[in-house]
Design an enzyme around this catalytic site. Structure first.
Site, PDB file in Angstrom:
ATOM      1  CB  THR A  27      -0.893   0.041   1.261  1.00  0.00           C
ATOM      2  OG1 THR A  27      -0.047   0.210   2.412  1.00  0.00           O
ATOM      3  CG2 THR A  27      -1.708  -1.224   1.417  1.00  0.00           C
ATOM      4  CB  ALA A  56       1.904   0.124   6.274  1.00  0.00           C
ATOM      5  CB  VAL A  82       8.434   0.136   8.056  1.00  0.00           C
ATOM      6  CG1 VAL A  82       8.437   1.652   7.989  1.00  0.00           C
ATOM      7  CG2 VAL A  82       7.881  -0.355   9.381  1.00  0.00           C
ATOM      8  CE  LYS A  83       5.673   0.666  -0.970  1.00  0.00           C
ATOM      9  NZ  LYS A  83       4.427   0.848  -1.719  1.00  0.00           N
ATOM     10  CB  VAL A  84      11.756   3.695   4.341  1.00  0.00           C
ATOM     11  CG1 VAL A  84      12.567   4.957   4.564  1.00  0.00           C
ATOM     12  CG2 VAL A  84      11.321   3.086   5.669  1.00  0.00           C
TER      13      VAL A  84
END
Ligand code: G3P
Length: 215
Positions: A27, A56, A82-84
């Site tokens: 997402t 996310a 965790v999307k960074v």
């Protein structure tokens, strides 16, 4: 190559998951904004449907804020990744989060060098955006091929997650390029299972079946 769904629409995710072909979901803020729901609530719903990595993304800018936000997001559910975004503070955050055992997905990757940096920082996944590079007249899939070759040559455990895939051929090409994962919009997923010869074949079988009584 594993298949993830690139959507925050829960009905689409339920439909994709029911076929047994989806191993995760990605997402981003743009996808969640279309749904009119709080990010955390939607991610928790997705985690109930798909038992796999659910990416996310936060919106923090500095490394300290990214780490703090990343820890908060990771605490939502054990499957959350965790999307960074690919920036200097983003790399620092990935390296600090991964040192604490938190899974990360480095997003907005547009070159094999960026993929190498994210892998060296300890990212679990790197997300090369194929379609957006194609939009600018470059060969997005070549970046995927190069990233896979580099990470595999040096035995880096980071997985290449081909993203921004816009059509079914992109999925085939991502698999041939050796991508570990392809994340695909639901329209593309449902197009993948269709073929006009399958449809006409079904029609013919059904017509011929009228000539006998099924047991
Ligand atoms: O996974 C990345 C994706 O959501 C971006 O796709 O089509 O906006 O380039 P697109």
């Amino acid at each position: 190559m594993r298949l993830f769904m690139d959507t925050a629409n829960i009905d689409e995710i339920r439909r994709g998951a029911a076929m047994g072909v989806i191993s995760g979901v990605t997402t981003n803020p743009s996808l969640v904004a279309k749904e009119g729901i709080q990010y955390k609530d939607r991610v928790l719903e997705i985690c109930e449907v798909v038992d796999g990595p659910i990416s996310a993304e936060g919106i923090a800018q500095t490394a300290d804020e990214l780490v703090e936000e990343g820890k908060r997001i990771a605490a939502w559910h054990e499957n959350v990744i965790v999307k960074v975004v690919m920036t200097e503070p983003g790399l620092e955050a990935i390296s600090r989060l991964s040192a604490e055992g938190i899974g990360t997905n480095c997003t907005l990757i547009f070159s094999a060098n960026q993929a190498l940096l994210a892998a060296r920082a300890g990212a679990t996944f790197v997300s090369p955006f194929v379609g957006r590079l194609d939009d600018g007249g470059q060969d997005g899939m070549e970046m995927v091929r190069e990233a896979v070759q580099i990470l595999e040559s040096f035995h880096l455990p980071t997985q290449v997650l081909a993203a921004s895939l816009r059509h079914t051929r992109h999925v085939t090409d991502a698999a041939l390029a050796g991508a570990h994962v392809a994340t695909i919009p639901s329209t593309v997923l449902f197009q993948m299972l269709k073929h006009p010869l399958t449809d006409s074949g079904i029609e013919r079988f059904l017509a011929d079946a009228k000539g006998y009584t099924a047991v």
